[in-house]
Design an enzyme around this catalytic site. Structure first.
Site, mmCIF file in Angstrom:
data_model
loop_
_atom_site.group_PDB
_atom_site.id
_atom_site.type_symbol
_atom_site.label_atom_id
_atom_site.label_comp_id
_atom_site.label_asym_id
_atom_site.label_seq_id
_atom_site.Cartn_x
_atom_site.Cartn_y
_atom_site.Cartn_z
ATOM 1 N N HIS A 1 0.820 -1.217 0.000
ATOM 2 C CA HIS A 1 0.000 0.000 0.000
ATOM 3 C C HIS A 1 0.852 1.264 0.000
ATOM 4 O O HIS A 1 0.333 2.369 -0.186
ATOM 5 C CB HIS A 1 -0.925 -0.003 1.225
ATOM 6 C CG HIS A 1 -2.275 0.573 0.961
ATOM 7 N ND1 HIS A 1 -2.551 1.407 -0.111
ATOM 8 C CD2 HIS A 1 -3.457 0.447 1.622
ATOM 9 C CE1 HIS A 1 -3.816 1.762 -0.081
ATOM 10 N NE2 HIS A 1 -4.397 1.196 0.952
ATOM 11 N N ASP B 1 -2.196 1.990 -4.779
ATOM 12 C CA ASP B 1 -3.433 2.488 -4.197
ATOM 13 C C ASP B 1 -4.488 1.384 -4.173
ATOM 14 O O ASP B 1 -4.526 0.504 -5.047
ATOM 15 C CB ASP B 1 -3.956 3.678 -5.009
ATOM 16 C CG ASP B 1 -3.055 4.891 -4.895
ATOM 17 O OD1 ASP B 1 -2.331 4.994 -3.879
ATOM 18 O OD2 ASP B 1 -3.049 5.719 -5.824
#
Length: 423
Positions: free
Chosen positions: A395, A399
Protein backbone atom coordinates in the site's frame (compact mmCIF):
# COMPACT_ATOMS: atom_id res chain seq x y z
CA UNK A 1 48.70 -40.15 8.97
CA UNK A 2 48.03 -36.45 8.55
CA UNK A 3 45.25 -33.92 8.98
CA UNK A 4 43.43 -32.21 6.11
CA UNK A 5 41.74 -28.98 7.19
CA UNK A 6 38.79 -27.78 5.11
CA UNK A 7 37.92 -24.13 5.46
CA UNK A 8 34.65 -22.44 4.71
CA UNK A 9 34.89 -21.77 0.96
CA UNK A 10 34.27 -18.48 -0.79
CA UNK A 11 30.84 -19.03 -2.31
CA UNK A 12 31.02 -15.83 -4.35
CA UNK A 13 28.82 -12.75 -4.72
CA UNK A 14 30.88 -10.96 -2.07
CA UNK A 15 29.54 -13.15 0.73
CA UNK A 16 31.69 -12.83 3.86
CA UNK A 17 29.85 -15.21 6.17
CA UNK A 18 27.35 -18.05 5.97
CA UNK A 19 25.19 -20.00 8.36
CA UNK A 20 26.08 -23.62 9.05
CA UNK A 21 22.74 -25.28 8.44
CA UNK A 22 23.30 -29.02 8.83
CA UNK A 23 26.07 -31.58 9.27
CA UNK A 24 25.88 -34.77 7.23
CA UNK A 25 28.76 -36.36 9.13
CA UNK A 26 29.95 -36.63 12.73
CA UNK A 27 33.29 -37.11 14.45
CA UNK A 28 34.56 -40.61 13.78
CA UNK A 29 32.79 -41.05 10.42
CA UNK A 30 34.75 -42.27 7.43
CA UNK A 31 34.20 -40.07 4.37
CA UNK A 32 35.09 -40.37 0.72
CA UNK A 33 35.92 -37.78 -1.89
CA UNK A 34 32.88 -35.78 -3.09
CA UNK A 35 30.74 -36.93 -0.15
CA UNK A 36 28.60 -34.07 1.15
CA UNK A 37 29.88 -32.97 4.56
CA UNK A 38 27.58 -30.06 5.41
CA UNK A 39 24.94 -27.66 4.15
CA UNK A 40 25.53 -23.94 4.52
CA UNK A 41 23.00 -21.18 3.98
CA UNK A 42 23.75 -17.83 2.37
CA UNK A 43 21.23 -15.01 2.08
CA UNK A 44 20.08 -16.52 -1.21
CA UNK A 45 20.93 -20.20 -1.36
CA UNK A 46 21.51 -23.50 0.38
CA UNK A 47 24.87 -24.91 -0.73
CA UNK A 48 26.45 -28.35 -0.28
CA UNK A 49 30.06 -28.58 0.90
CA UNK A 50 31.65 -31.83 -0.35
CA UNK A 51 34.85 -33.47 0.83
CA UNK A 52 37.92 -33.14 -1.42
CA UNK A 53 39.60 -36.14 0.28
CA UNK A 54 39.10 -39.62 1.70
CA UNK A 55 39.57 -39.94 5.45
CA UNK A 56 38.13 -39.91 8.96
CA UNK A 57 36.37 -36.93 10.55
CA UNK A 58 38.28 -35.85 13.67
CA UNK A 59 36.80 -32.40 14.39
CA UNK A 60 33.86 -30.22 13.41
CA UNK A 61 34.31 -26.48 13.25
CA UNK A 62 30.86 -25.33 14.29
CA UNK A 63 27.32 -26.17 15.32
CA UNK A 64 24.17 -25.98 13.16
CA UNK A 65 22.81 -22.45 13.33
CA UNK A 66 26.25 -20.90 13.85
CA UNK A 67 27.29 -18.08 11.51
CA UNK A 68 30.80 -18.74 10.21
CA UNK A 69 33.16 -16.46 8.34
CA UNK A 70 34.49 -17.45 4.93
CA UNK A 71 37.96 -18.93 5.52
CA UNK A 72 37.23 -20.23 9.02
CA UNK A 73 37.88 -23.90 9.79
CA UNK A 74 34.86 -25.98 8.82
CA UNK A 75 36.06 -29.53 9.43
CA UNK A 76 39.26 -31.53 10.01
CA UNK A 77 39.78 -34.94 8.41
CA UNK A 78 42.47 -37.49 9.18
CA UNK A 79 44.03 -38.70 5.92
CA UNK A 80 46.77 -40.96 4.70
CA UNK A 81 50.03 -39.09 4.20
CA UNK A 82 51.03 -35.64 5.38
CA UNK A 83 47.69 -33.91 5.01
CA UNK A 84 47.54 -30.10 4.92
CA UNK A 85 47.71 -28.75 8.42
CA UNK A 86 48.17 -25.25 7.00
CA UNK A 87 45.36 -25.76 4.44
CA UNK A 88 46.04 -25.73 0.72
CA UNK A 89 45.34 -22.66 -1.37
CA UNK A 90 42.35 -24.38 -2.97
CA UNK A 91 39.10 -24.10 -1.04
CA UNK A 92 36.73 -27.02 -0.90
CA UNK A 93 34.71 -27.23 -4.11
CA UNK A 94 31.09 -26.13 -3.87
CA UNK A 95 28.42 -28.46 -5.22
CA UNK A 96 25.40 -26.64 -6.54
CA UNK A 97 22.38 -27.74 -4.60
CA UNK A 98 21.20 -24.18 -4.93
CA UNK A 99 17.88 -23.97 -3.13
CA UNK A 100 17.11 -20.26 -2.68
CA UNK A 101 14.73 -19.24 0.06
CA UNK A 102 11.33 -17.88 -0.98
CA UNK A 103 9.33 -15.59 1.29
CA UNK A 104 5.90 -16.92 0.58
CA UNK A 105 3.19 -19.23 0.46
CA UNK A 106 2.05 -22.57 -0.58
CA UNK A 107 2.12 -25.43 -3.07
CA UNK A 108 1.39 -24.59 -6.65
CA UNK A 109 0.65 -27.47 -8.91
CA UNK A 110 -3.08 -28.01 -9.06
CA UNK A 111 -4.20 -31.61 -9.23
CA UNK A 112 -7.51 -33.35 -8.87
CA UNK A 113 -7.58 -35.55 -5.76
CA UNK A 114 -7.17 -39.23 -6.35
CA UNK A 115 -9.92 -41.53 -5.18
CA UNK A 116 -9.27 -42.15 -1.47
CA UNK A 117 -8.06 -45.58 -0.53
CA UNK A 118 -9.59 -47.44 2.35
CA UNK A 119 -7.78 -46.44 5.52
CA UNK A 120 -5.24 -49.09 6.49
CA UNK A 121 -6.09 -50.91 9.70
CA UNK A 122 -2.63 -50.97 11.16
CA UNK A 123 0.27 -50.71 8.80
CA UNK A 124 3.76 -49.36 8.61
CA UNK A 125 6.03 -47.49 11.02
CA UNK A 126 3.85 -45.79 13.62
CA UNK A 127 4.23 -43.12 16.25
CA UNK A 128 1.85 -42.12 19.04
CA UNK A 129 0.72 -38.49 19.00
CA UNK A 130 -2.00 -36.60 20.79
CA UNK A 131 -5.27 -36.36 18.86
CA UNK A 132 -4.79 -32.60 18.49
CA UNK A 133 -1.07 -32.74 17.78
CA UNK A 134 -0.18 -31.59 14.27
CA UNK A 135 2.79 -33.51 12.82
CA UNK A 136 5.31 -31.66 10.68
CA UNK A 137 4.59 -32.19 6.97
CA UNK A 138 4.35 -30.16 3.78
CA UNK A 139 0.92 -29.42 2.26
CA UNK A 140 1.76 -31.83 -0.57
CA UNK A 141 2.41 -34.64 1.93
CA UNK A 142 -0.80 -33.82 3.83
CA UNK A 143 -2.76 -33.97 0.57
CA UNK A 144 -1.08 -37.29 -0.32
CA UNK A 145 -1.97 -38.72 3.09
CA UNK A 146 -5.58 -37.57 2.67
CA UNK A 147 -5.81 -39.27 -0.73
CA UNK A 148 -4.39 -42.48 0.76
CA UNK A 149 -6.74 -42.43 3.73
CA UNK A 150 -3.87 -42.24 6.22
CA UNK A 151 -4.05 -40.47 9.60
CA UNK A 152 -0.87 -38.43 9.44
CA UNK A 153 -0.44 -38.36 13.22
CA UNK A 154 0.13 -42.14 13.17
CA UNK A 155 3.04 -41.95 10.72
CA UNK A 156 6.61 -41.72 11.97
CA UNK A 157 8.51 -38.98 10.14
CA UNK A 158 12.08 -39.54 8.95
CA UNK A 159 12.73 -35.94 7.90
CA UNK A 160 14.37 -33.13 9.91
CA UNK A 161 12.68 -32.64 13.30
CA UNK A 162 10.45 -35.64 12.58
CA UNK A 163 8.91 -34.14 9.43
CA UNK A 164 6.76 -36.69 7.59
CA UNK A 165 7.91 -37.21 3.99
CA UNK A 166 6.26 -38.88 1.01
CA UNK A 167 8.44 -41.95 1.49
CA UNK A 168 7.21 -42.25 5.09
CA UNK A 169 3.66 -42.58 3.77
CA UNK A 170 4.74 -45.31 1.38
CA UNK A 171 6.60 -47.09 4.20
CA UNK A 172 3.51 -46.86 6.36
CA UNK A 173 1.46 -48.58 3.68
CA UNK A 174 4.12 -51.13 2.76
CA UNK A 175 5.06 -52.38 6.23
CA UNK A 176 2.19 -54.09 8.03
CA UNK A 177 2.05 -54.60 11.78
CA UNK A 178 0.52 -57.66 13.36
CA UNK A 179 -1.16 -56.04 16.35
CA UNK A 180 -4.30 -54.37 15.03
CA UNK A 181 -5.13 -52.80 18.38
CA UNK A 182 -1.76 -51.07 18.70
CA UNK A 183 -2.66 -47.88 16.79
CA UNK A 184 -5.84 -47.43 18.79
CA UNK A 185 -4.01 -47.77 22.09
CA UNK A 186 -1.17 -45.57 20.90
CA UNK A 187 -3.55 -42.91 19.61
CA UNK A 188 -5.11 -42.41 23.06
CA UNK A 189 -1.97 -42.73 25.17
CA UNK A 190 -1.08 -39.64 27.23
CA UNK A 191 2.10 -37.83 26.31
CA UNK A 192 4.11 -35.43 28.43
CA UNK A 193 7.27 -35.10 26.36
CA UNK A 194 8.48 -31.81 24.91
CA UNK A 195 10.77 -31.09 22.01
CA UNK A 196 12.68 -27.91 21.26
CA UNK A 197 13.48 -27.33 17.61
CA UNK A 198 16.19 -24.83 16.76
CA UNK A 199 15.14 -22.44 14.00
CA UNK A 200 18.12 -22.56 11.68
CA UNK A 201 19.01 -22.80 8.01
CA UNK A 202 16.21 -22.40 5.52
CA UNK A 203 13.52 -22.14 8.18
CA UNK A 204 15.39 -19.23 9.78
CA UNK A 205 15.75 -17.50 6.41
CA UNK A 206 12.07 -17.96 5.67
CA UNK A 207 11.20 -16.53 9.08
CA UNK A 208 13.51 -13.57 8.56
CA UNK A 209 12.15 -12.80 5.11
CA UNK A 210 8.54 -13.13 6.26
CA UNK A 211 9.17 -10.83 9.20
CA UNK A 212 10.99 -8.33 7.01
CA UNK A 213 8.15 -8.32 4.48
CA UNK A 214 5.46 -7.70 7.09
CA UNK A 215 7.53 -5.04 8.89
CA UNK A 216 8.62 -3.09 5.82
CA UNK A 217 5.63 -3.29 3.48
CA UNK A 218 2.20 -1.87 4.22
CA UNK A 219 0.16 -4.94 3.35
CA UNK A 220 -3.25 -4.42 1.84
CA UNK A 221 -5.35 -7.47 0.95
CA UNK A 222 -8.28 -7.67 -1.43
CA UNK A 223 -10.54 -10.70 -1.97
CA UNK A 224 -12.88 -11.26 -4.90
CA UNK A 225 -14.86 -14.31 -6.01
CA UNK A 226 -14.66 -15.44 -9.61
CA UNK A 227 -16.95 -17.66 -11.65
CA UNK A 228 -14.50 -20.11 -13.24
CA UNK A 229 -17.12 -22.35 -14.84
CA UNK A 230 -16.27 -21.19 -18.37
CA UNK A 231 -12.50 -21.37 -17.94
CA UNK A 232 -12.79 -24.85 -16.43
CA UNK A 233 -14.93 -25.97 -19.37
CA UNK A 234 -12.32 -24.59 -21.76
CA UNK A 235 -9.54 -26.31 -19.83
CA UNK A 236 -11.37 -29.65 -19.92
CA UNK A 237 -12.00 -29.26 -23.66
CA UNK A 238 -8.35 -28.45 -24.42
CA UNK A 239 -7.14 -31.35 -22.30
CA UNK A 240 -9.49 -33.76 -24.05
CA UNK A 241 -8.43 -32.55 -27.48
CA UNK A 242 -4.72 -31.88 -26.98
CA UNK A 243 -3.77 -33.43 -23.63
CA UNK A 244 -2.22 -36.56 -25.11
CA UNK A 245 0.01 -34.62 -27.50
CA UNK A 246 0.73 -31.37 -25.67
CA UNK A 247 0.29 -32.28 -22.02
CA UNK A 248 -2.48 -31.62 -19.52
CA UNK A 249 -3.31 -28.07 -18.50
CA UNK A 250 -3.99 -27.08 -14.90
CA UNK A 251 -5.59 -23.76 -14.01
CA UNK A 252 -2.20 -22.18 -13.31
CA UNK A 253 -1.16 -21.41 -16.92
CA UNK A 254 -4.53 -19.69 -17.44
CA UNK A 255 -3.88 -17.60 -14.33
CA UNK A 256 -0.42 -16.72 -15.60
CA UNK A 257 -1.95 -15.66 -18.91
CA UNK A 258 -4.55 -13.56 -17.10
CA UNK A 259 -1.77 -11.82 -15.15
CA UNK A 260 0.12 -11.05 -18.35
CA UNK A 261 -2.91 -9.54 -20.08
CA UNK A 262 -4.11 -7.56 -17.03
CA UNK A 263 -0.64 -6.11 -16.42
CA UNK A 264 -0.80 -4.34 -19.78
CA UNK A 265 -3.28 -1.93 -18.21
CA UNK A 266 -1.78 -2.05 -14.70
CA UNK A 267 2.01 -1.88 -15.15
CA UNK A 268 2.39 -0.52 -11.62
CA UNK A 269 1.71 -4.05 -10.32
CA UNK A 270 4.63 -5.56 -12.26
CA UNK A 271 7.23 -3.67 -10.30
CA UNK A 272 9.86 -3.72 -7.58
CA UNK A 273 10.14 -1.11 -4.87
CA UNK A 274 13.51 -0.15 -3.42
CA UNK A 275 12.36 1.54 -0.24
CA UNK A 276 15.85 2.59 0.76
CA UNK A 277 16.53 4.40 -2.53
CA UNK A 278 12.84 5.38 -2.80
CA UNK A 279 12.70 4.11 -6.39
CA UNK A 280 9.97 2.07 -8.10
CA UNK A 281 11.12 0.05 -11.10
CA UNK A 282 8.37 -1.02 -13.49
CA UNK A 283 9.31 -3.87 -15.78
CA UNK A 284 8.08 -4.75 -19.24
CA UNK A 285 9.05 -8.39 -18.86
CA UNK A 286 6.64 -10.45 -16.76
CA UNK A 287 8.62 -12.92 -14.64
CA UNK A 288 5.97 -14.77 -12.64
CA UNK A 289 7.08 -16.34 -9.39
CA UNK A 290 5.04 -19.46 -8.62
CA UNK A 291 5.24 -20.12 -4.88
CA UNK A 292 6.05 -23.79 -4.30
CA UNK A 293 6.13 -25.92 -1.16
CA UNK A 294 8.97 -28.40 -0.80
CA UNK A 295 10.05 -30.69 2.01
CA UNK A 296 12.81 -28.21 2.94
CA UNK A 297 10.75 -25.04 2.86
CA UNK A 298 8.95 -22.53 0.66
CA UNK A 299 10.50 -21.54 -2.64
CA UNK A 300 9.48 -19.36 -5.58
CA UNK A 301 10.67 -20.70 -8.94
CA UNK A 302 10.26 -18.12 -11.69
CA UNK A 303 8.50 -18.51 -15.04
CA UNK A 304 10.55 -16.02 -17.04
CA UNK A 305 9.05 -13.95 -19.83
CA UNK A 306 5.55 -15.25 -19.27
CA UNK A 307 4.39 -12.59 -21.72
CA UNK A 308 6.01 -14.57 -24.54
CA UNK A 309 4.69 -18.05 -23.60
CA UNK A 310 1.71 -20.03 -24.80
CA UNK A 311 -0.56 -21.93 -22.39
CA UNK A 312 1.28 -25.18 -22.95
CA UNK A 313 4.69 -23.53 -22.77
CA UNK A 314 3.75 -21.97 -19.43
CA UNK A 315 2.33 -25.28 -18.20
CA UNK A 316 5.48 -27.19 -19.09
CA UNK A 317 7.71 -24.57 -17.46
CA UNK A 318 5.62 -24.47 -14.27
CA UNK A 319 5.78 -28.26 -14.01
CA UNK A 320 9.52 -28.36 -14.69
CA UNK A 321 10.32 -25.66 -12.16
CA UNK A 322 8.05 -27.09 -9.46
CA UNK A 323 9.67 -30.52 -9.83
CA UNK A 324 13.17 -29.03 -9.72
CA UNK A 325 12.33 -26.97 -6.62
CA UNK A 326 10.82 -29.91 -4.75
CA UNK A 327 13.81 -32.10 -5.59
CA UNK A 328 16.31 -29.42 -4.57
CA UNK A 329 17.62 -29.18 -8.14
CA UNK A 330 16.50 -25.67 -9.07
CA UNK A 331 19.32 -23.28 -9.85
CA UNK A 332 19.81 -19.88 -8.25
CA UNK A 333 18.71 -18.15 -11.45
CA UNK A 334 15.53 -20.23 -11.56
CA UNK A 335 14.66 -19.13 -8.04
CA UNK A 336 15.24 -15.39 -8.28
CA UNK A 337 14.23 -12.37 -10.31
CA UNK A 338 10.42 -12.56 -10.18
CA UNK A 339 8.40 -9.39 -10.78
CA UNK A 340 5.02 -10.59 -9.47
CA UNK A 341 4.09 -13.76 -7.57
CA UNK A 342 1.26 -16.25 -7.93
CA UNK A 343 0.54 -18.44 -4.92
CA UNK A 344 -1.89 -21.31 -4.56
CA UNK A 345 -2.68 -23.96 -1.99
CA UNK A 346 -4.22 -26.13 -4.68
CA UNK A 347 -6.92 -28.45 -3.33
CA UNK A 348 -6.18 -27.12 0.19
CA UNK A 349 -6.76 -23.55 -0.93
CA UNK A 350 -9.45 -22.69 1.61
CA UNK A 351 -11.87 -19.81 1.22
CA UNK A 352 -9.66 -16.81 1.98
CA UNK A 353 -5.94 -16.33 2.59
CA UNK A 354 -3.73 -13.30 3.23
CA UNK A 355 -0.51 -13.92 1.28
CA UNK A 356 2.66 -12.13 2.31
CA UNK A 357 4.45 -10.05 -0.31
CA UNK A 358 7.60 -11.36 -1.93
CA UNK A 359 9.73 -8.26 -1.43
CA UNK A 360 10.74 -6.17 -3.30
CA UNK A 361 7.67 -6.99 -5.41
CA UNK A 362 4.52 -4.95 -4.81
CA UNK A 363 1.80 -7.50 -5.64
CA UNK A 364 1.02 -11.16 -5.00
CA UNK A 365 -2.07 -12.96 -6.30
CA UNK A 366 -3.37 -15.80 -4.14
CA UNK A 367 -5.59 -18.59 -5.45
CA UNK A 368 -8.16 -20.36 -3.27
CA UNK A 369 -9.97 -23.61 -3.97
CA UNK A 370 -12.71 -24.09 -6.55
CA UNK A 371 -16.13 -25.03 -5.12
CA UNK A 372 -19.51 -25.64 -6.73
CA UNK A 373 -22.10 -23.23 -5.40
CA UNK A 374 -25.66 -22.21 -6.27
CA UNK A 375 -25.63 -18.78 -7.92
CA UNK A 376 -28.30 -16.56 -9.39
CA UNK A 377 -27.66 -16.01 -13.12
CA UNK A 378 -30.24 -14.02 -15.12
CA UNK A 379 -32.85 -14.65 -12.45
CA UNK A 380 -32.24 -18.41 -12.35
CA UNK A 381 -30.50 -20.41 -9.61
CA UNK A 382 -27.74 -22.46 -11.25
CA UNK A 383 -24.73 -24.40 -10.05
CA UNK A 384 -21.47 -22.62 -10.89
CA UNK A 385 -17.82 -23.27 -10.12
CA UNK A 386 -16.59 -20.42 -7.93
CA UNK A 387 -13.10 -19.51 -6.76
CA UNK A 388 -11.75 -16.67 -4.64
CA UNK A 389 -8.63 -14.66 -5.39
CA UNK A 390 -7.01 -13.45 -2.15
CA UNK A 391 -4.32 -10.99 -3.12
CA UNK A 392 -2.00 -8.61 -1.28
CA UNK A 393 -0.36 -5.36 -2.34
CA UNK A 394 2.22 -2.93 -0.99
CA UNK A 395 0.00 0.00 0.00
CA UNK A 396 3.03 2.29 0.10
CA UNK A 397 3.11 2.34 -3.69
CA UNK A 398 -0.15 0.68 -4.81
CA UNK A 399 -3.43 2.49 -4.20
CA UNK A 400 -6.39 0.43 -3.03
CA UNK A 401 -8.52 1.46 -6.02
CA UNK A 402 -5.83 0.31 -8.46
CA UNK A 403 -5.46 -3.00 -6.62
CA UNK A 404 -9.21 -3.62 -6.79
CA UNK A 405 -9.39 -2.69 -10.48
CA UNK A 406 -6.47 -5.00 -11.23
CA UNK A 407 -8.18 -7.99 -9.62
CA UNK A 408 -11.45 -7.08 -11.34
CA UNK A 409 -9.58 -7.10 -14.65
CA UNK A 410 -8.29 -10.60 -13.91
CA UNK A 411 -11.82 -11.63 -12.95
CA UNK A 412 -13.21 -10.39 -16.28
CA UNK A 413 -10.53 -12.25 -18.24
CA UNK A 414 -11.16 -15.55 -16.43
CA UNK A 415 -14.95 -15.30 -16.62
CA UNK A 416 -14.76 -14.53 -20.36
CA UNK A 417 -11.80 -16.74 -21.30
CA UNK A 418 -11.84 -15.80 -25.00
CA UNK A 419 -10.57 -12.36 -23.96
CA UNK A 420 -7.35 -13.97 -22.74
CA UNK A 421 -6.35 -14.46 -26.35
CA UNK A 422 -7.67 -11.27 -27.98
CA UNK A 423 -4.79 -9.03 -28.98
Amino acid sequence: MGTHVIKMPDIGEGIAEVELSQWHVKVGDLVVEDQVLADVMTDKAMVDIPSPVHGKVIALGGQPGEVMAVGSVLISIEVEGAGNLKESDKPAPVAAKETPVAPKVEAVVESKPAAPRAAPVCQGPMVAREANERPLASPAVRKHALDLGIQLRLVRGSGPAGRVLHEDLEAYLAQGQSNASAPVAAAYAQRHDEEQIQVIGMRRKIAQRMQEATQRAAHFSYVEEIDVTAIEELRAHLNEKHGASRGKLTLLPFLVRALVVALRDFPQMNARYDDEAQVITRLGAVHVGVATQSDVGLMVPVVRHAEARSLWDSAAEISRLATAARNGKASRDELSGSTITLTSLGALGGIVSTPVLNLPEVAIVGVNKIVERPMVVKGQVVIRKMMNLSSSFDHRVVDGMDAALFIQAIRGLLEQPATLFVE
